[in-house]
Design a protein around this motif. Structure first.
Motif, short mmCIF file in Angstrom:
data_model
loop_
_atom_site.label_atom_id
_atom_site.label_comp_id
_atom_site.label_asym_id
_atom_site.label_seq_id
_atom_site.Cartn_x
_atom_site.Cartn_y
_atom_site.Cartn_z
N ALA A 125 0.82 -1.21 0.00
CA ALA A 125 0.00 0.00 0.00
C ALA A 125 0.85 1.27 0.00
CB ALA A 125 -0.94 0.00 1.20
N SER A 126 1.98 1.26 0.72
CA SER A 126 2.79 2.48 0.78
C SER A 126 3.50 2.74 -0.55
CB SER A 126 3.79 2.43 1.94
OG SER A 126 4.69 1.35 1.78
N ALA A 127 3.96 1.68 -1.20
CA ALA A 127 4.59 1.87 -2.52
C ALA A 127 3.55 2.35 -3.53
CB ALA A 127 5.23 0.56 -2.99
N ALA A 128 2.36 1.80 -3.47
CA ALA A 128 1.29 2.24 -4.38
C ALA A 128 0.90 3.69 -4.10
CB ALA A 128 0.08 1.33 -4.23
N THR A 129 0.93 4.09 -2.84
CA THR A 129 0.61 5.47 -2.48
C THR A 129 1.62 6.43 -3.09
OG1 THR A 129 -0.38 4.77 -0.40
CG2 THR A 129 0.24 7.07 -0.56
N ALA A 130 2.90 6.09 -2.99
CA ALA A 130 3.94 6.96 -3.56
C ALA A 130 3.74 7.15 -5.05
CB ALA A 130 5.33 6.36 -3.29
N VAL A 131 3.41 6.09 -5.75
CA VAL A 131 3.20 6.19 -7.20
C VAL A 131 1.90 6.94 -7.52
CG1 VAL A 131 2.76 4.82 -9.29
CG2 VAL A 131 4.58 4.15 -7.72
N ALA A 132 0.85 6.69 -6.73
CA ALA A 132 -0.43 7.36 -6.99
C ALA A 132 -0.35 8.87 -6.74
CB ALA A 132 -1.52 6.74 -6.12
N LEU A 133 0.50 9.28 -5.82
CA LEU A 133 0.63 10.72 -5.53
C LEU A 133 1.45 11.46 -6.59
CD1 LEU A 133 1.22 10.59 -1.67
CD2 LEU A 133 -0.82 11.43 -2.86
N ALA A 134 2.19 10.72 -7.38
CA ALA A 134 3.09 11.34 -8.36
C ALA A 134 2.35 11.74 -9.63
CB ALA A 134 4.20 10.37 -8.73
N PRO A 135 2.75 12.86 -10.22
CA PRO A 135 2.25 13.17 -11.56
C PRO A 135 2.74 12.07 -12.51
CG PRO A 135 3.42 15.05 -10.61
CD PRO A 135 3.65 13.89 -9.70
N ALA A 169 3.18 5.13 13.14
CA ALA A 169 3.02 5.15 11.67
C ALA A 169 1.55 4.99 11.30
CB ALA A 169 3.85 4.04 11.04
N ALA A 170 0.84 4.12 12.02
CA ALA A 170 -0.59 3.93 11.74
C ALA A 170 -1.38 5.20 12.05
CB ALA A 170 -1.12 2.75 12.56
N VAL A 171 -1.07 5.83 13.18
CA VAL A 171 -1.77 7.08 13.53
C VAL A 171 -1.42 8.18 12.52
CG1 VAL A 171 -1.88 8.93 15.26
CG2 VAL A 171 -1.97 6.54 15.98
N GLY A 172 -0.16 8.25 12.14
CA GLY A 172 0.24 9.23 11.13
C GLY A 172 -0.51 9.05 9.82
N GLN A 173 -0.69 7.80 9.42
CA GLN A 173 -1.43 7.54 8.19
C GLN A 173 -2.89 7.89 8.36
OE1 GLN A 173 -0.20 6.92 5.27
NE2 GLN A 173 -2.24 6.97 4.38
N LEU A 174 -3.42 7.67 9.54
CA LEU A 174 -4.81 8.05 9.80
C LEU A 174 -4.98 9.56 9.64
CD1 LEU A 174 -7.56 6.96 10.74
CD2 LEU A 174 -6.83 7.42 13.08
N LEU A 175 -4.00 10.33 10.11
CA LEU A 175 -4.05 11.78 9.97
C LEU A 175 -3.82 12.24 8.53
CD1 LEU A 175 -2.07 12.75 13.21
CD2 LEU A 175 -4.56 12.82 12.85
N LEU A 176 -2.96 11.52 7.80
CA LEU A 176 -2.67 11.88 6.41
C LEU A 176 -3.72 11.36 5.43
CD1 LEU A 176 1.17 11.18 6.23
CD2 LEU A 176 0.04 13.41 6.07
N GLY A 177 -4.51 10.41 5.88
CA GLY A 177 -5.48 9.75 4.99
C GLY A 177 -6.35 10.67 4.17
N ALA A 226 -5.86 13.73 3.16
CA ALA A 226 -5.07 14.43 2.14
C ALA A 226 -4.68 13.47 1.01
CB ALA A 226 -3.83 15.06 2.76
N VAL A 227 -4.31 12.25 1.37
CA VAL A 227 -3.96 11.25 0.35
C VAL A 227 -5.18 10.95 -0.50
CG1 VAL A 227 -3.24 8.86 -0.03
CG2 VAL A 227 -2.07 10.26 1.68
N ALA A 228 -6.33 10.79 0.14
CA ALA A 228 -7.57 10.51 -0.61
C ALA A 228 -7.91 11.63 -1.59
CB ALA A 228 -8.72 10.28 0.36
#
Length: 150
Positions: free
Chosen positions: A66-76, A124-132, A134-136
């Protein structure tokens, strides 16, 4: 229950977590890694250590994908390779202080090491919960414009 059924349930959980979206995969994965490492502080037998290994391994599978996919999905689109490279570099760079920090924590007792790992995974889980959110927003597919009645 047959061992194959346990394996199938574990895989189903991972696919479910990753298919929920980037945030859920990273959040659930980070929590499982933290939980699995933290439980090592309580394990006292080969069976206990095996159980903790299963837990954190499932977390690593969910988190890494999921984290690797997130990095790619956030990229132009034209920068996906660069984002993926920076993501890989960051993982490698993060591994540099680990042996020294782990040895230092181990000098203070194995519980200090495992509970610190648990805290890092849960943070890390809490951080992702807070960033969720913005990522969405950044990874959402824009809805097509309604067709005009011209």
């Amino acid at each position: 229950m047959h061992p194959e059924q346990h394996r199938t349930r574990a895989y189903s959980l991972l696919f479910w977590a990753v298919n929920l979206g980037y945030t859920a995969g990273v959040l659930i994965g980070g929590a499982l890694v933290g939980l699995g490492f933290g439980l090592n502080a309580l394990a006292a037998s080969p069976l206990g250590y095996s159980a903790t290994t299963v837990i954190w391994s499932l977390g690593e599978i969910a988190f890494t994908g999921a984290s690797a996919a997130t990095a790619v999905a956030l990229a132009p689109p034209h920068l996906r390779g660069r984002y993926s490279g920076v993501y890989g570099f960051a993982w490698s760079l993060g591994g540099l202080p680990a042996p020294v920090a782990g040895a230092w924590l181990l000098d203070h007792g194995s519980s200090a090491l495992w509970l610190t790992c648990a805290c890092i995974g849960l943070l890390a889980a809490v951080g992702q919960l807070l960033l969720g959110p913005a990522v969405a927003r950044r990874t959402a597919t824009p809805e097509p414009a309604p067709a005009s009645a011209d």
